[in-house]
Design a protein around this motif. Structure first.
Motif, PDB file in Angstrom:
ATOM      1  N   ARG A 144       0.776  -1.281  -0.045  1.00 53.53           N
ATOM      2  CA  ARG A 144       0.048   0.115   0.207  1.00 53.53           C
ATOM      3  C   ARG A 144       0.918   1.298   0.032  1.00 53.53           C
ATOM      4  O   ARG A 144       0.665   2.015  -0.895  1.00 53.53           O
ATOM      5  CB  ARG A 144      -0.933  -0.122   1.176  1.00 53.53           C
ATOM      6  N   TYR A 145       1.944   1.085   0.971  1.00 53.56           N
ATOM      7  CA  TYR A 145       2.646   2.290   1.082  1.00 53.56           C
ATOM      8  C   TYR A 145       3.492   2.550  -0.332  1.00 53.56           C
ATOM      9  O   TYR A 145       3.418   3.822  -0.935  1.00 53.56           O
ATOM     10  CB  TYR A 145       3.718   2.104   2.100  1.00 53.56           C
ATOM     11  N   GLU A 146       3.878   1.597  -0.908  1.00 52.77           N
ATOM     12  CA  GLU A 146       4.853   1.857  -2.259  1.00 52.77           C
ATOM     13  C   GLU A 146       4.120   2.376  -3.361  1.00 52.77           C
ATOM     14  O   GLU A 146       4.601   2.903  -4.304  1.00 52.77           O
ATOM     15  CB  GLU A 146       5.476   0.377  -2.482  1.00 52.77           C
ATOM     16  N   LYS A 147       2.599   1.783  -3.391  1.00 51.36           N
ATOM     17  CA  LYS A 147       1.832   2.627  -4.485  1.00 51.36           C
ATOM     18  C   LYS A 147       1.736   3.986  -4.467  1.00 51.36           C
ATOM     19  O   LYS A 147       1.557   4.649  -5.291  1.00 51.36           O
ATOM     20  CB  LYS A 147       0.371   2.122  -4.243  1.00 51.36           C
ATOM     21  N   GLN A 148       1.877   4.640  -2.888  1.00 50.32           N
ATOM     22  CA  GLN A 148       1.974   5.897  -2.946  1.00 50.32           C
ATOM     23  C   GLN A 148       3.100   6.640  -3.042  1.00 50.32           C
ATOM     24  O   GLN A 148       2.767   7.864  -3.117  1.00 50.32           O
ATOM     25  CB  GLN A 148       1.239   6.226  -1.381  1.00 50.32           C
ATOM     26  N   THR A 149       3.992   5.995  -3.394  1.00 46.55           N
ATOM     27  CA  THR A 149       5.469   6.395  -3.546  1.00 46.55           C
ATOM     28  C   THR A 149       5.612   6.739  -5.094  1.00 46.55           C
ATOM     29  O   THR A 149       6.790   7.246  -5.370  1.00 46.55           O
ATOM     30  CB  THR A 149       6.568   5.727  -2.921  1.00 46.55           C
TER      31      THR A 149
END
Length: 543
Positions: A491-496
């Motif tokens: 989830r976090y890496e999608k936001q980066t």
């Protein structure tokens, strides 16, 4: 770098570019082929066709915000390019901001991201004193989300406030009404300097025929209510009417050709020289996944004229490269994160991409020098943040970092930021991220923008979640811990990703590395139209 490593990196970067192009191909369809066919049936051009017809073909059109709204509003059917096609192009040889509603996307209705994108384009016009051309074809606010687009300071109404402010600033605004122009949106063309309308399709009214019938019981059709004949012959609201869109756009070209020459900022430019080092090699320099060290100097030398880069304090503060160069003839000061592992004169190792006390000091001084000399600044970001730990804290890293942030925040020369790799935490701020008012900010497909790296963030968040579950008396085994970590990391890496950033206009566009020279040059050309520069002041400096 070995040929094998270079080829692997090149394949990774070009695969990223292919993905960008695949998404762009879909975005360019706007609301889809059926919606485009309906546009054609009404003898209307699409937003992109209008811009292509209007702009000089011998000059580039730099699109801004193509990824606005990307993967957002899925429940509402999406909003490709924020329902607006926009950018900087040339009309009759004059550089201008162009904003075209895309009627194929929800009838050109304004979503929250549409408002943000249109305000960004007006901001570009005001910062750089560029003329603005509005190609209007919109049903107004997207009513199901009216609370997120209508009343606030950065919402729909700010557009018309900016129309008035730009007029007071002497910025030319021309509006061509090629379709609907409804309700509050009707103020935009009328607050422009000149309003053009296309007969049969263009209409301007505060309330359409259905609403008029509901409100006051009057039966009237839209054309009689607010068509081109009505507004050029009865109300006097519009200035010109045309039988076809092409004739309307041709008249904009004539109007633009007569604009008087304005004072310039006076940034230095000489004849352009191509880089000696091949710009095509930019694709193979950044390591796959942006995980390994590389020499940022190799990137700089493939962007600047004649591959000449005059370093400032070359042997001090080595994790930031500072120096003077030219890009397409324009004099620039470059501030770039060095990703190689460095060693200072004391023999201490310094990790590439990290800002240390000495590199923060050096960059702050260089930024002040460029302001003193009236030289535009280019930031090349690949930064993981400021150095942490007792040695750095005791040496005053926060104080030295504050100097750099102060210099960037108060800089009065144009700043253009290119995110080539990581853009993490306070490093994003110190290297002129979106919050620090770069005139333009672009990302390579390799960019990652976040408060910290995905691995570290996921570990931290997973540890907090596990501790909370244990405090509630729940059993947490290693398998569950790993599942939590993987879910949070994904989830976090999608936001980066650069897509996530571009969708929200944290960056203006995702660009091909080979376009870097062009977007910087066009950005400085735009900035050169603004002759008024504030006095450079830093306020209280952290010494």
């Amino acid at each position: 770098m070995t040929d094998m490593a270079f080829n692997r990196n090149e394949d990774w970067m070009k695969l990223g570019l292919t993905r960008v192009q695949q998404h762009m191909d879909k975005i360019k369809l706007g609301g889809g082929k059926k919606a485009i066919e309906k546009q054609k049936e009404r003898k209307k051009l699409t937003a992109r066709e209008r811009i292509a017809y209007l702009c000089d073909r011998e000059h580039p059109f730099i699109e801004i915000g193509a990824f606005a709204g990307f993967e957002m509003y899925e429940a509402e059917g999406g909003c490709p390019a924020g329902g607006t096609v926009a950018g900087i192009g040339y009309i009759s040889g004059r550089q201008a901001v162009i904003v075209a509603n895309d009627q194929t996307v929800k009838a050109g209705a304004w979503f929250p991201i549409t408002g943000k994108k249109n305000l960004r384009m007006q901001e570009i016009a005001m910062e750089n004193k560029l003329p603005v051309i509005y190609l209007v074809d919109s049903a107004g606010v997207f009513l199901p989300m009216q609370d997120e687009i209508f009343p606030d300071k950065e919402h729909f109404g700010r557009i018309f406030r900016n129309n008035a402010r730009m007029s007071a600033m002497g910025i030319t605004q021309i509006a061509a009404v090629m379709g609907a122009c409804v309700a509050g949106g009707a103020y935009l063309p009328i607050m422009s300097d000149e309003t053009l309308m296309v007969e049969g399709n263009g209409s301007i009214f505060l309330a359409g025929a259905y609403l008029v019938k509901a409100a006051i019981g009057e039966d009237i059709d839209n054309e009689t209510l607010g068509g081109a004949v009505t507004h050029t012959e009865i109300s006097g609201i519009a200035d010109y009417k045309f039988k076809t869109e092409e004739a309307c756009l041709d008249h904009i070209k004539k109007l633009m050709s007569k604009l008087g020459t304005q004072a310039k900022a006076g940034f230095d430019r000489i004849a352009s020289l191509p880089p000696k080092k091949n710009p095509e090699e930019l694709y193979g320099i950044i390591p796959e996944g942006n995980l390994k060290p590389y020499d940022m100097l190799e990137i700089i030398e493939r962007i600047v004229d004649n591959s000449e880069f005059e370093q400032f304090k070359q042997d001090y503060g080595k994790t930031i490269l500072c120096g003077y160069a030219r890009i397409d003839g324009w004099a620039v000061g470059i501030v770039a994160n060095q990703r190689l592992i460095c060693k200072n004169k004391k023999g201490e190792m310094q990790i590439g991409g990290v800002i240390y006390n000495d590199s923060a000091d050096k960059a702050a001084r260089f930024i002040m020098n460029c302001n003193q000399k009236k030289i535009p600044l280019v930031f090349l970001q690949d930064v993981t943040g400021f150095m942490v730990g007792s040695r750095s804290e005791h040496s005053g890293i926060i104080k030295d970092g504050a100097k750099l942030v102060n210099a960037v925040a108060n800089s009065v020369v144009p700043k253009i930021t290119i995110i080539v790799g990581n853009s993490y935490g306070a490093g994003n701020y110190a290297m002129c991220g979106k919050a620090y008012d770069p005139r333009f900010i672009y990302a390579w497909p390799s960019a990652k923008i976040a408060v910290m790296g995905g691995e570290q963030a996921a570990k931290t968040l997973a540890q907090i979640q596990v501790a909370s579950m244990k405090a509630q008396g729940k059993e947490v085994d290693k398998v569950l811990e790993q599942e939590l970590f993987n879910e949070i990391k994904g989830r976090y890496e999608k936001q980066t990703t650069p897509y996530y950033a571009a969708a929200r206009l944290w960056v203006d566009s995702i660009i091909d590395p080979a376009e870097t020279r062009q977007v910087i040059s066009e950005g400085i050309h735009a900035a050169n139209h603004q002759p008024e520069t504030d006095t450079f002041k830093t306020g209280v400096f952290q010494v």
